[in-house]
Each structure stands twice: as C-alpha cells, then as structure tokens.
Motif scaffolding. Structure first.
Motif, PDB file in Angstrom:
ATOM      1  N   GLU A  48     -60.121 -29.057 -21.722  1.00  0.00           N
ATOM      2  CA  GLU A  48     -60.876 -28.124 -22.552  1.00  0.00           C
ATOM      3  C   GLU A  48     -59.964 -27.056 -23.154  1.00  0.00           C
ATOM      4  OE1 GLU A  48     -63.854 -28.706 -23.540  1.00  0.00           O
ATOM      5  OE2 GLU A  48     -63.741 -30.500 -22.278  1.00  0.00           O
ATOM      6  N   ALA A  49     -58.888 -26.719 -22.435  1.00  0.00           N
ATOM      7  CA  ALA A  49     -57.980 -25.687 -22.925  1.00  0.00           C
ATOM      8  C   ALA A  49     -57.112 -26.203 -24.066  1.00  0.00           C
ATOM      9  CB  ALA A  49     -57.108 -25.166 -21.783  1.00  0.00           C
ATOM     10  N   MET A  50     -56.754 -27.482 -24.004  1.00  0.00           N
ATOM     11  CA  MET A  50     -55.805 -27.966 -25.009  1.00  0.00           C
ATOM     12  C   MET A  50     -56.468 -28.573 -26.241  1.00  0.00           C
ATOM     13  SD  MET A  50     -56.169 -31.402 -24.743  1.00  0.00           S
ATOM     14  CE  MET A  50     -54.777 -32.300 -25.371  1.00  0.00           C
ATOM     15  N   LYS A  51     -57.757 -28.890 -26.136  1.00  0.00           N
ATOM     16  CA  LYS A  51     -58.469 -29.536 -27.241  1.00  0.00           C
ATOM     17  C   LYS A  51     -58.289 -28.835 -28.592  1.00  0.00           C
ATOM     18  CE  LYS A  51     -62.519 -32.355 -26.099  1.00  0.00           C
ATOM     19  NZ  LYS A  51     -63.936 -32.253 -25.703  1.00  0.00           N
ATOM     20  N   PRO A  52     -58.560 -27.536 -28.669  1.00  0.00           N
ATOM     21  CA  PRO A  52     -58.406 -26.857 -29.964  1.00  0.00           C
ATOM     22  C   PRO A  52     -56.974 -26.927 -30.481  1.00  0.00           C
ATOM     23  CG  PRO A  52     -59.253 -25.322 -28.280  1.00  0.00           C
ATOM     24  CD  PRO A  52     -59.114 -26.646 -27.631  1.00  0.00           C
ATOM     25  N   TYR A  53     -56.018 -26.891 -29.558  1.00  0.00           N
ATOM     26  CA  TYR A  53     -54.622 -26.998 -29.973  1.00  0.00           C
ATOM     27  C   TYR A  53     -54.334 -28.389 -30.530  1.00  0.00           C
ATOM     28  CZ  TYR A  53     -53.498 -22.565 -27.724  1.00  0.00           C
ATOM     29  OH  TYR A  53     -53.435 -21.252 -27.391  1.00  0.00           O
ATOM     30  N   TYR A  54     -54.939 -29.375 -29.893  1.00  0.00           N
ATOM     31  CA  TYR A  54     -54.745 -30.746 -30.366  1.00  0.00           C
ATOM     32  C   TYR A  54     -55.269 -30.902 -31.798  1.00  0.00           C
ATOM     33  CZ  TYR A  54     -55.348 -35.731 -30.975  1.00  0.00           C
ATOM     34  OH  TYR A  54     -55.312 -36.991 -31.480  1.00  0.00           O
ATOM     35  N   ASP A  55     -56.477 -30.413 -32.035  1.00  0.00           N
ATOM     36  CA  ASP A  55     -57.070 -30.533 -33.372  1.00  0.00           C
ATOM     37  C   ASP A  55     -56.194 -29.836 -34.411  1.00  0.00           C
ATOM     38  OD1 ASP A  55     -59.175 -31.965 -32.340  1.00  0.00           O
ATOM     39  OD2 ASP A  55     -60.446 -30.193 -32.056  1.00  0.00           O
ATOM     40  N   ASN A  56     -55.763 -28.634 -34.077  1.00  0.00           N
ATOM     41  CA  ASN A  56     -54.917 -27.886 -35.010  1.00  0.00           C
ATOM     42  C   ASN A  56     -53.591 -28.600 -35.261  1.00  0.00           C
ATOM     43  OD1 ASN A  56     -54.257 -25.486 -36.580  1.00  0.00           O
ATOM     44  ND2 ASN A  56     -52.796 -25.037 -34.943  1.00  0.00           N
ATOM     45  N   TRP A  57     -53.048 -29.153 -34.162  1.00  0.00           N
ATOM     46  CA  TRP A  57     -51.774 -29.873 -34.243  1.00  0.00           C
ATOM     47  C   TRP A  57     -51.873 -31.050 -35.204  1.00  0.00           C
ATOM     48  CZ3 TRP A  57     -47.254 -28.599 -31.634  1.00  0.00           C
ATOM     49  CH2 TRP A  57     -46.224 -29.540 -31.657  1.00  0.00           C
ATOM     50  N   MET A  58     -52.971 -31.770 -35.107  1.00  0.00           N
ATOM     51  CA  MET A  58     -53.129 -32.949 -35.952  1.00  0.00           C
ATOM     52  C   MET A  58     -53.341 -32.577 -37.422  1.00  0.00           C
ATOM     53  SD  MET A  58     -52.414 -35.595 -34.509  1.00  0.00           S
ATOM     54  CE  MET A  58     -51.858 -35.880 -32.842  1.00  0.00           C
ATOM     55  N   ARG A  59     -53.883 -31.384 -37.644  1.00  0.00           N
ATOM     56  CA  ARG A  59     -53.962 -30.928 -39.028  1.00  0.00           C
ATOM     57  C   ARG A  59     -52.569 -30.607 -39.566  1.00  0.00           C
ATOM     58  NH1 ARG A  59     -58.777 -28.586 -37.433  1.00  0.00           N
ATOM     59  NH2 ARG A  59     -57.781 -26.649 -36.753  1.00  0.00           N
ATOM     60  N   LEU A  60     -51.741 -29.984 -38.724  1.00  0.00           N
ATOM     61  CA  LEU A  60     -50.398 -29.593 -39.153  1.00  0.00           C
ATOM     62  C   LEU A  60     -49.445 -30.777 -39.210  1.00  0.00           C
ATOM     63  CD1 LEU A  60     -50.006 -26.317 -37.051  1.00  0.00           C
ATOM     64  CD2 LEU A  60     -50.341 -26.468 -39.525  1.00  0.00           C
ATOM     65  N   PHE A  61     -49.527 -31.628 -38.184  1.00  0.00           N
ATOM     66  CA  PHE A  61     -48.583 -32.748 -38.069  1.00  0.00           C
ATOM     67  C   PHE A  61     -49.364 -34.036 -37.819  1.00  0.00           C
ATOM     68  CE2 PHE A  61     -46.952 -28.970 -35.643  1.00  0.00           C
ATOM     69  CZ  PHE A  61     -46.136 -28.460 -36.634  1.00  0.00           C
ATOM     70  N   PRO A  62     -49.958 -34.589 -38.876  1.00  0.00           N
ATOM     71  CA  PRO A  62     -50.835 -35.760 -38.696  1.00  0.00           C
ATOM     72  C   PRO A  62     -50.100 -37.020 -38.254  1.00  0.00           C
ATOM     73  CG  PRO A  62     -51.110 -34.740 -40.875  1.00  0.00           C
ATOM     74  CD  PRO A  62     -49.887 -34.141 -40.273  1.00  0.00           C
ATOM     75  N   THR A  63     -48.814 -37.115 -38.571  1.00  0.00           N
ATOM     76  CA  THR A  63     -48.084 -38.353 -38.236  1.00  0.00           C
ATOM     77  C   THR A  63     -46.754 -38.037 -37.584  1.00  0.00           C
ATOM     78  OG1 THR A  63     -46.840 -38.437 -40.307  1.00  0.00           O
ATOM     79  CG2 THR A  63     -49.051 -39.418 -40.323  1.00  0.00           C
ATOM     80  N   LEU A  64     -46.145 -39.055 -37.031  1.00  0.00           N
ATOM     81  CA  LEU A  64     -44.806 -38.938 -36.461  1.00  0.00           C
ATOM     82  C   LEU A  64     -43.849 -38.309 -37.464  1.00  0.00           C
ATOM     83  CD1 LEU A  64     -44.251 -42.456 -34.851  1.00  0.00           C
ATOM     84  CD2 LEU A  64     -44.177 -40.307 -33.601  1.00  0.00           C
ATOM     85  N   GLU A  65     -43.920 -38.788 -38.702  1.00  0.00           N
ATOM     86  CA  GLU A  65     -42.978 -38.331 -39.728  1.00  0.00           C
ATOM     87  C   GLU A  65     -43.181 -36.842 -40.016  1.00  0.00           C
ATOM     88  OE1 GLU A  65     -44.719 -41.145 -39.859  1.00  0.00           O
ATOM     89  OE2 GLU A  65     -43.038 -42.533 -39.578  1.00  0.00           O
TER      90      GLU A  65
END
Length: 365
Positions: A48-65
């Motif tokens: 529950e603590a990391m979920k929002p970070y995960y969502d934000n992360w995927m917006r910033l860095f959607p792919t490996l590249e």
DNA sequence: AAGTCGGGGAT
DNA sequence: ATCCCAGACTT
C-alpha cells in the motif's frame, strides 16, 4: 525430501489465490520491466505504501528505455519518500545494463538476472517466475514465515542456515505448472492470513497441513533472532553524600534493571561540566545543593545484551536547601519522593543494586 | 556473519 | 514504544 514434493497444501493455496488474489497494476501483465520495478519498490516496503510511487514511476518511466535514459537525480527524485534510495540508483543501473548489453530484453535465467544491480536472489526469482513463468522460487520474509510454520522449523529464519533450509523445501514444493502464481499466492497469503503476529488460522485454507498449528506453535514461529545492536551509553554518576548518608535513586518499575537502586546519574554526557549540571538539576529538584569534586573516582564499563554503559563516577557533598539548622534525616527523608532515599554505608547491603552500581558502593567513604 | 540503508503501519 | 515489511549490498 521426495516426501515433500507435491504436498496437498499447494493446490489448496492456489485455489485460495484464485479467489482472494489482490488486483495489482503489475500483476499478470507479462511485462518483465513492470514486474521488476514493482519488486524492487516492494523490498522491505508494504504494498500500500509503494503503490502510488509505482503509478507515478510508470508515468515518468513507462519502459526500460525511458528509465535507461533518465539521470540518477531524476530517478532518486521519483523515489523521494520511499526510503532505501540505493534501490532507485541500482534499478536504474540494472535497467541500463539490460538496454545496453542485453538488447533491451530482461534476462530469462537466474544467473544473468542476479548479475544486474539491485537484483538479488528474491527479486530474480520473482521476476523470472511472474514474467516468464520460469520455475524459480522467490523466498522473502513471507515465504520464510509461512514455511517455518507449515513445516514447524525452529531455525532462525534470519540466519543463513534457516534461509537455506527453508529455500530447499520451497524448491521441492514449487509447482512447475504455476510457479508465478504460486509465488504470488504465498505473498498474498502471508500478508492476509499467515501474518507475523496472531496468524488468522481460523480462515487459513491450508491449516490442515500446518505442523505449527497442530503443535500449537503458531505463535512461537517463525523464530527470528534480532541482532540488537548494542547502544553505547555514557553515564555520569554521583556518589553524593549528605553527612553520613548517601543519596540513592530507585529506577522505574519498567525497563532495564527495573526497581533497583542506583547512585544518581545522568545519561549522554561527554564532559564533567555537562554531567555536573545534570546532577545539580537532579538534586535541586529534591531540595539539595551540590558541591561536586572534579576527581574521577571510578570508571566502569558494563555490557548488557543490548546496551553498554560507560560509567564515570564522581564524589560530591550535599547540603539541604531548606535547612532549618538541625533538621533530621528523617525529616528530609519524608520530603523526598518515594523513589529517592538517604541511607548509611552500612545499609548498602540491604538493597538490590542496579547492576554495576553495586560496584560503586565500595567507593563510598 | 554482521552492519547499513528509510519510512510507515500495526500493535 | 517495538516490530516488521515482496532485500540487497558492503565490509
């Protein structure tokens, strides 16, 4: 250990998982990058603590590249507040490694996977099993706890020996048809049912196979021997005399050396002046004035299981502030709080001393 | 094998 | 207050 292969509880747990599994953004997505990110973010961190970070992360860095192109400052900033920041730095380096040296394909074998920065045994197994359905175990805190209970293993699960013993059983019991689901089932099961304290055995789908439950050991397992780091405490001690009497303090009825008697002392001092001020405050609250001699009379180092006292003892003389000329000891004693007292040296033996304070009695003269 | 690295929720 | 979390890395 062939008797431990294909145990009955494995299909039972998978059936439970099919009904109760959590819906998570990276679950069943088949994207090794997303799963990798989620695993690293989850290390020592509640979902529950990391979920929002995960969502934000995927917006910033959607792919490996995208992540491989990012700077360290950018990834650490996106990690801000999650803690364990080397996870972010290593994740970036690991991803760069994959993009630059593996054609942007997350490795499919444990050895290569574990060679990536920030990817250890657990994360490698998690990514391989969940992204590629490779038959790899992912032994984390949940798994150690669950297996310690299921198989009633009393080895310390934080020790190398305990981890190896349990990992061997996990490898034996891993169902090769659904390794990814199995590993995730253990996580969900560990966080919802087989929780660290007061496990919910009443709603456990595999309680019939739990050896700890059968032996009523669920609250004793798993065994975790925490290596409490020894805190070093400088202690400034006063052997303080009022006429023929010495001032003593009774420690509180809780914690270390509870309810035992000690010479007045103050913690966390580095200089004589600091200690003197601390003792003055103590005795002034009791109605005394202090004249302390700046001569170290005794130095003691005492080691407890989790604490080390560096004691420096000094002698001092007390005068009673509200001094009606011939006030009696009994009268002063009556004014003192009940965790303080004045006694003569020949009464020292009648009291329970707080550990090393007993050694200071011989310094009273 | 032990120390280090964070922050937060549960108890 | 303590415990403990989808651990990994360094010494």
């Amino acid at each position: 250990m062939t008797d431990k292969k294909n145990p009955k509880w494995v299909p039972q747990l998978l059936t439970w998982y099919d009904v109760h599994k959590r819906e998570l953004p990276w679950r069943d997505c088949g994207d090794p990058y997303k799963i990798w990110v989620s695993e690293v973010m989850s290390q020592q961190t509640r979902i529950e603590a990391m979920k929002p970070y995960y969502d934000n992360w995927m917006r910033l860095f959607p792919t490996l590249e995208d992540l491989a192109k990012a700077t360290e400052d950018e990834v650490v900033h996106a990690w801000q507040g999650l803690g364990y920041y080397s996870r972010a730095r290593n994740l970036r380096l690991g991803v760069k490694d994959v993009v630059e040296n593996y054609g942007g394909i997350v490795p499919r074998d444990r050895k290569t996977m574990e060679s990536l920065k920030g990817v250890g045994s657990y994360t490698a197994g998690a990514v391989l099993s969940m992204a590629y359905n490779e038959p790899e175990v992912a032994v984390d805190g949940n798994v150690l706890r669950i297996y310690a209970r299921l198989y009633r293993i009393f080895d310390d699960i934080l020790s190398t020996k305990g981890k190896k013993a349990i990992t061997a059983i996990v490898e034996d019991t891993l169902p090769h048809d659904r390794p990814g689901d199995f590993n995730q089932a253990l996580m969900d099961f560990g966080s919802a049912v087989c929780i660290p304290k007061s496990p919910r055995c009443g709603e456990c789908p595999i309680v019939n196979m739990c050896e700890a439950y059968q032996h009523k050991d669920t609250d004793k397992l798993p065994v975790r021997i925490k290596k409490t780091k020894v805190v070093e405490v400088p202690l400034f001690v006063g052997i303080l005399q009022y006429k023929d009497y010495y001032l003593l303090h009774k420690r509180p009825n809780r914690g270390l050396l509870r309810s035992m008697w000690e010479f007045p002392s103050v913690e966390m001092v580095s200089t004589f002046d600091e200690g003197e001020r601390g003792l003055e405050e103590l005795v002034q609250d009791l109605g005394f004035e202090l004249s302390l001699q700046p001569v170290l009379v005794k130095e003691i180092t005492h080691i407890f299981s989790h604490r080390k006292w560096f004691m420096k003892a000094f002698r001092g003389d007390l005068t009673y502030a509200g001094d009606a000329k011939n006030i009696t000891i009994e009268a002063i004693q009556k004014q003192l709080p009940k965790d303080w007292m004045l006694i003569k040296r020949d009464e020292f033996a009648d009291y329970a001393w707080a550990g090393p304070h007993g050694k200071l009695t011989e310094m009273a003269k």
